[in-house]
Every structure is written in C-alpha cells, then in structure tokens.
Design an enzyme around this catalytic site. Structure first.
Site, PDB file in Angstrom:
ATOM      1  N   SER A 189       0.870  -1.183   0.000  1.00 45.55           N
ATOM      2  CA  SER A 189       0.000   0.000   0.000  1.00 45.55           C
ATOM      3  C   SER A 189       0.900   1.223   0.000  1.00 45.55           C
ATOM      4  CB  SER A 189      -0.923   0.007   1.221  1.00 45.55           C
ATOM      5  OG  SER A 189      -1.885  -1.017   1.130  1.00 45.55           O
TER       6      SER A 189
ATOM      7  N   LYS B  19      -7.276   2.070  -2.934  1.00 46.99           N
ATOM      8  CA  LYS B  19      -6.942   1.577  -1.591  1.00 46.99           C
ATOM      9  C   LYS B  19      -6.991   2.709  -0.566  1.00 46.99           C
ATOM     10  CE  LYS B  19      -5.551  -0.865   1.878  1.00 46.99           C
ATOM     11  NZ  LYS B  19      -4.399  -1.769   1.926  1.00 46.99           N
TER      12      LYS B  19
ATOM     13  N   LYS C 197      -0.050   5.810   7.984  1.00 41.91           N
ATOM     14  CA  LYS C 197       0.562   5.985   6.672  1.00 41.91           C
ATOM     15  C   LYS C 197      -0.506   6.112   5.583  1.00 41.91           C
ATOM     16  CE  LYS C 197       2.127   2.198   4.794  1.00 41.91           C
ATOM     17  NZ  LYS C 197       1.283   1.976   3.575  1.00 41.91           N
TER      18      LYS C 197
END
Length: 294
Positions: free
Chosen positions: A95, A170, A238
């Site tokens: 990711s 995502k 993150k």
C-alpha cells in the site's frame, strides 16, 4: 506460473502461505530469515536475494511497507530488475501512494518489466482463505496476467484503471476503514459506559444500516480487549496520511479523516503503532501513554 514473493511480513507471509497451500510453486526473499523459514516449512523455496527470487519467475509479488522499500527491492542492488527476464510481471501488493506507483511503473517499463499495482483489503485472515479484495491498476493485458496468480488469494478482483488507480482506490478503502474502526471503538466505549453488553451489539444490529464487517469482527474484539495482531495502527497512519496528501492536491476537504489520522497518530506516539486496530480501545482509557499491550 512461476511466482516469486518479495516481503514475507504479516501480510506477505499470509499471501505466501496461501499460495503454498494451493500448490503454487513459490520462491521467497525477505531480509528476515525467520520469516522466509516459516514459508519454506510450508513448501516455498528460499532465495538469497530479490534478484535470485525473480530469476526465471513469470510474476513477482511485492508485499512491502513504503515506496522507498519497493524501489530498493526492485531497482536497487540485488533487486528484482537484476534477475527478472524481459516481460516479467511485477505485482505490487504493497500500500503506497499513487504518484510513487506511477513513477515505479514507468521505470519498470523502461527496464522491460510489466507492472500492476494490487493493494488489498481483508488482511491476513482473508488471505488465508483466498478471499481478499483486490483493486488493480495497470494495462488490460497485464491485469489479465495478474489475475492468474491473484485468483489464488482473492475472491473479489476489480481493474480500476491505469497504473496507480489501484493505490488510489486503496486510499479510499482506508478512509472508510479507518473511520469505521474508530466509530466502532467509540461505540464500544459508550456501550460499556451505559452498562450494555457490547459483545451482543453486533447480533442486535446485524442487517441494519449500522451493520458492517468491521462491526461484526471488531466490536467483540474491542469488548474483550483482544489485541492479537492482524494489522498495525501505524500502517493506518501511513494510509490516512496518503489520502490526506491527495486531498490537499485536489483541495478536497476531509475533516473526519484528519481527526481519525490524528487519533491513530496519538496512539502511535504512545507506543502502540505496532499494535492491531483493536488497540484503539486504549484511546478511551485514562492511562495513555501506555506500555505495549501485547
């Protein structure tokens, strides 16, 4: 297909274990020899470097933590690009941010490699059963090739657009998950304060508008303070920061996401970054900053 796996951490290890379980030949490389050994015990072959893992592979799966690490694993010394043959398909299940993915895909094309970004939702539990949800970015032809191996680990695979489109999707997924995790944790704290058995709420709300996969899985865990690790709070930081970066670029207001990111950041600063989302319950105690909980 001959498949290599670079990165055998919590998520990569689960992906590798699933591939071994379905009989997919697999070569694996990770800097942590213990993580490699765990997959070797399940039938994988250890490789001394990412280049060696990629040599002769039709597809190379990456499961890593940041654009910097992905770049080093592919283009650095001993990286995938050194060992991979022309046309090798790189499937990045990390990711990372969409802009970095577009740059990496362009560099891969210059090196004669194909690139598909394939971030995931569902975590290690869904990887173990082959039921991950994947959102893919890349060309039609490359995505079609990726589906051959990804079908072993996922039950829902959607091609979202060109390189980077999977990573952008995502980030949207993580906004929805991050807010839902925090909402369910907050609701659990309210239930406990009101004297309601929180572990009975998922059944009471099943099928209603408030229902969700996170409610069903996590409210019982929140109530039991079940902090076993299937993800990390600092990884959510993150991802939410990545979503907020895109929001700044596009002047998209995201006040709730900003607040959610700060709560996760507070827990990370308190030493809980490596803990599962279940440890969000620590936010509602009077003991922050607290020691590690597992």
């Amino acid at each position: 297909m001959s498949v290599a796996l670079i990165g055998a951490g919590a998520m990569g290890g689960a992906i590798g274990a699933r591939l071994c379980a379905v009989g997919q030949p697999l070569r694996v490389f990770d800097l942590d020899a213990g993580k490699v050994a765990a997959l070797v015990d399940q039938g994988a072959e250890a490789a001394p470097s990412a280049a060696d893992a990629a040599r002769g592979a039709d597809a190379v799966i990456l499961s890593l933590n940041s654009p910097r690490i992905v770049e080093a694993a592919v283009f650095g010394p001993g990286g995938v690009a050194e060992g991979a043959g022309p046309g090798t398909l790189v499937i990045d299940m990390s990711s990372i941010d969409p802009a970095a993915t577009r740059d990496l895909a362009a560099r891969a094309a210059e090196a004669g490699l194909a690139w598909v970004d394939s971030p995931l939702s569902g975590g290690a539990p869904k990887a173990a059963t082959g039921e991950l949800t994947l959102m893919l970015g890349g060309t039609d032809a490359d995505v079609a090739r990726a589906r051959v191996v990804l079908g072993h680990v996922a039950s829902n695979i959607t091609h979202m657009g060109p390189a980077g489109a999977g990573q952008a999707t995502k980030l949207i997924n993580q906004v929805l998950c991050g807010l839902n995790f925090l909402a369910v944790a907050e609701a659990t704290a309210l239930a406990e304060a009101a004297g309601i058995a929180a572990d009975r709420i998922p059944q009471a709300l099943r099928g209603g508008r408030a229902d969700s996969a996170i409610l069903q899985e996590y409210m019982p865990r929140f109530a039991a303070r079940d902090y076993r690790r299937t993800g990390r709070i600092d990884n959510m930081v993150k991802d939410l920061d990545g979503a907020l970066a895109v929001a700044r670029e596009t002047t998209t207001p995201m006040p709730l996401t900003s607040l959610c990111a700060e709560v996760h950041r507070m827990l990370t600063a308190a030493g809980l970054g490596g803990e599962d989302q279940a440890a969000l319950m620590e936010y509602f105690t009077a003991t922050l900053p607290s020691p590690k909980v597992s």
